[in-house]
Design a protein around this motif. Structure first.
Motif, mmCIF file in Angstrom:
data_model
loop_
_atom_site.group_PDB
_atom_site.id
_atom_site.type_symbol
_atom_site.label_atom_id
_atom_site.label_comp_id
_atom_site.label_asym_id
_atom_site.label_seq_id
_atom_site.Cartn_x
_atom_site.Cartn_y
_atom_site.Cartn_z
ATOM 1 N N ALA A 1 0.840 -1.196 0.000
ATOM 2 C CA ALA A 1 0.000 0.000 0.000
ATOM 3 C C ALA A 1 0.872 1.241 0.000
ATOM 4 O O ALA A 1 2.059 1.196 0.341
ATOM 5 C CB ALA A 1 -0.913 0.002 1.229
ATOM 6 N N GLY B 1 -2.497 -1.867 -4.578
ATOM 7 C CA GLY B 1 -3.932 -2.080 -4.496
ATOM 8 C C GLY B 1 -4.618 -1.318 -3.386
ATOM 9 O O GLY B 1 -5.844 -1.220 -3.369
ATOM 10 N N THR B 2 -3.823 -0.748 -2.468
ATOM 11 C CA THR B 2 -4.386 -0.066 -1.300
ATOM 12 C C THR B 2 -3.761 1.313 -1.150
ATOM 13 O O THR B 2 -2.546 1.472 -1.276
ATOM 14 C CB THR B 2 -4.136 -0.881 -0.020
ATOM 15 N N ALA C 1 -12.070 4.620 -4.363
ATOM 16 C CA ALA C 1 -12.570 3.354 -3.832
ATOM 17 C C ALA C 1 -13.146 2.456 -4.909
ATOM 18 O O ALA C 1 -13.301 1.250 -4.702
ATOM 19 C CB ALA C 1 -13.619 3.619 -2.754
ATOM 20 N N LYS D 1 -9.462 1.053 -5.940
ATOM 21 C CA LYS D 1 -8.486 0.688 -4.918
ATOM 22 C C LYS D 1 -9.191 0.395 -3.599
ATOM 23 O O LYS D 1 -10.328 0.810 -3.373
ATOM 24 C CB LYS D 1 -7.501 1.849 -4.672
ATOM 25 N N GLU D 2 -8.474 -0.301 -2.734
ATOM 26 C CA GLU D 2 -8.903 -0.368 -1.343
ATOM 27 C C GLU D 2 -8.412 0.907 -0.680
ATOM 28 O O GLU D 2 -7.223 1.233 -0.757
ATOM 29 C CB GLU D 2 -8.303 -1.601 -0.657
ATOM 30 N N VAL D 3 -9.308 1.657 -0.055
ATOM 31 C CA VAL D 3 -8.970 2.980 0.460
ATOM 32 C C VAL D 3 -9.216 3.047 1.961
ATOM 33 O O VAL D 3 -10.275 2.624 2.451
ATOM 34 C CB VAL D 3 -9.790 4.085 -0.250
ATOM 35 N N TYR D 4 -8.225 3.577 2.674
ATOM 36 C CA TYR D 4 -8.341 3.839 4.109
ATOM 37 C C TYR D 4 -8.136 5.328 4.346
ATOM 38 O O TYR D 4 -7.175 5.922 3.844
ATOM 39 C CB TYR D 4 -7.301 3.050 4.905
ATOM 40 N N GLY E 1 -17.543 1.982 1.146
ATOM 41 C CA GLY E 1 -16.400 1.368 0.488
ATOM 42 C C GLY E 1 -15.073 1.958 0.891
ATOM 43 O O GLY E 1 -14.024 1.434 0.518
ATOM 44 N N VAL E 2 -15.099 3.068 1.641
ATOM 45 C CA VAL E 2 -13.882 3.658 2.179
ATOM 46 C C VAL E 2 -13.746 3.251 3.642
ATOM 47 O O VAL E 2 -14.638 3.527 4.453
ATOM 48 C CB VAL E 2 -13.893 5.198 2.060
ATOM 49 N N ASP E 3 -12.677 2.562 3.956
ATOM 50 C CA ASP E 3 -12.430 2.139 5.334
ATOM 51 C C ASP E 3 -11.690 3.226 6.097
ATOM 52 O O ASP E 3 -11.299 4.253 5.523
ATOM 53 C CB ASP E 3 -11.627 0.833 5.345
ATOM 54 N N THR F 1 0.669 -6.311 6.269
ATOM 55 C CA THR F 1 0.602 -5.249 5.268
ATOM 56 C C THR F 1 1.696 -4.232 5.546
ATOM 57 O O THR F 1 1.880 -3.812 6.689
ATOM 58 C CB THR F 1 -0.767 -4.541 5.312
#
Length: 258
Positions: A14, A33-34, A55, A58-61, A86-88, A245
């Protein structure tokens, strides 16, 4: 996912972006991917449509300080409505530079617990609140330091089976001047480094003598530094210790990851 970029060879899972430094939408171009978006104050929060677009691919935080007004689960939580599905989230105590005095004085433990209950899948930042973070049972979001590898091994040996993510400023070169300009000021703020530095010494590429030695050594302790292949070895060591991660922050700018 893009290929053939400098970050491909690193094995990073990430990338972290600071919205005060670059347009978070550029996260779409990153070959990971993040994407983790750091919190740098309300004025730098990305618009919800930017987060939604990110999002979608990608995986989004999104880092959210649980004591900050707008993200406070026991008070004003109005900003949570602007976080798209979908956004963590990464739940953190929050850097004091981005919090008002009233926010800094809020009790952390009950807010962290309440935020975890309301944010399934969230990561919890451990910096300065390791025991509280561990008690939540959520993914531990560790800031890379001298003892990180040892600490992760100890957690795994003690039976911790939860997820562990490690955040590290990353410099994809071993050129001393570039390393010092990117990381010198950052590592100089770490307590053991500050104690070892000569008083008043510069912390950028102009550092000489003892200060230069201390800063370069500390850069290797508190960041991922070197060629992409060398960084890959450091990432592998973290994984072997038990990290799930590894998140790299492009300390020389997002362009160095592309």
């Amino acid at each position: 996912m893009l290929t053939g970029t400098p970050v491909d060879a690193t094995g990073l899972d990430a990338a972290a972006l600071k919205p005060a430094e670059c347009d978070p939408a550029r996260g779409l171009d990153l070959p990971v991917g993040t994407v983790v978006i750091d919190y740098e104050g309300r004025e730098h929060l990305p618009d919800s449509d930017v987060l939604e677009t990110l999002a979608s691919e990608k995986e989004v935080y999104l880092t959210t300080p649980v004591r900050a007004d707008g993200f406070d689960p026991l008070g004003d939580d109005s900003l949570l409505d602007g976080i798209p599905e979908g956004v963590d989230r990464v739940l953190v105590a929050g850097h004091g530079a981005y919090l008002s005095e009233d926010e800094r004085n809020k009790a952390l433990a009950p807010r962290l617990g309440a935020a975890v209950e309301g944010a399934s899948g969230a990561w919890v930042g451990t910096e300065g609140v390791e025991r509280l973070a561990l008690a939540t049972g959520a993914t531990q979001f560790e800031l890379l330091g001298r003892s990180t590898t040892h600490d992760i091994r100890a957690l795994r040996a003690a039976g911790f089976s939860g997820e562990i993510a490690v955040y590290a400023p990353t410099v994809l070169t071993d050129a001393p001047e570039a390393v010092l300009d990117a990381l010198g000021a950052y590592v100089a703020r770490r307590r053991p480094v500050a104690r070892a530095l000569p008083e008043g010494a510069p912390t950028d590429a102009s550092a000489t003598g003892r200060a230069r030695e201390v800063l370069l050594a500390a850069s290797g302790d508190f960041a991922l530094v070197g060629t992409p292949e060398a960084v890959a070895e450091q990432v592998a060591t973290l994984r072997e210790a038990g990290a799930d991660t590894v998140v790299g922050y492009p300390a020389r700018g997002i362009g160095t990851f592309l």
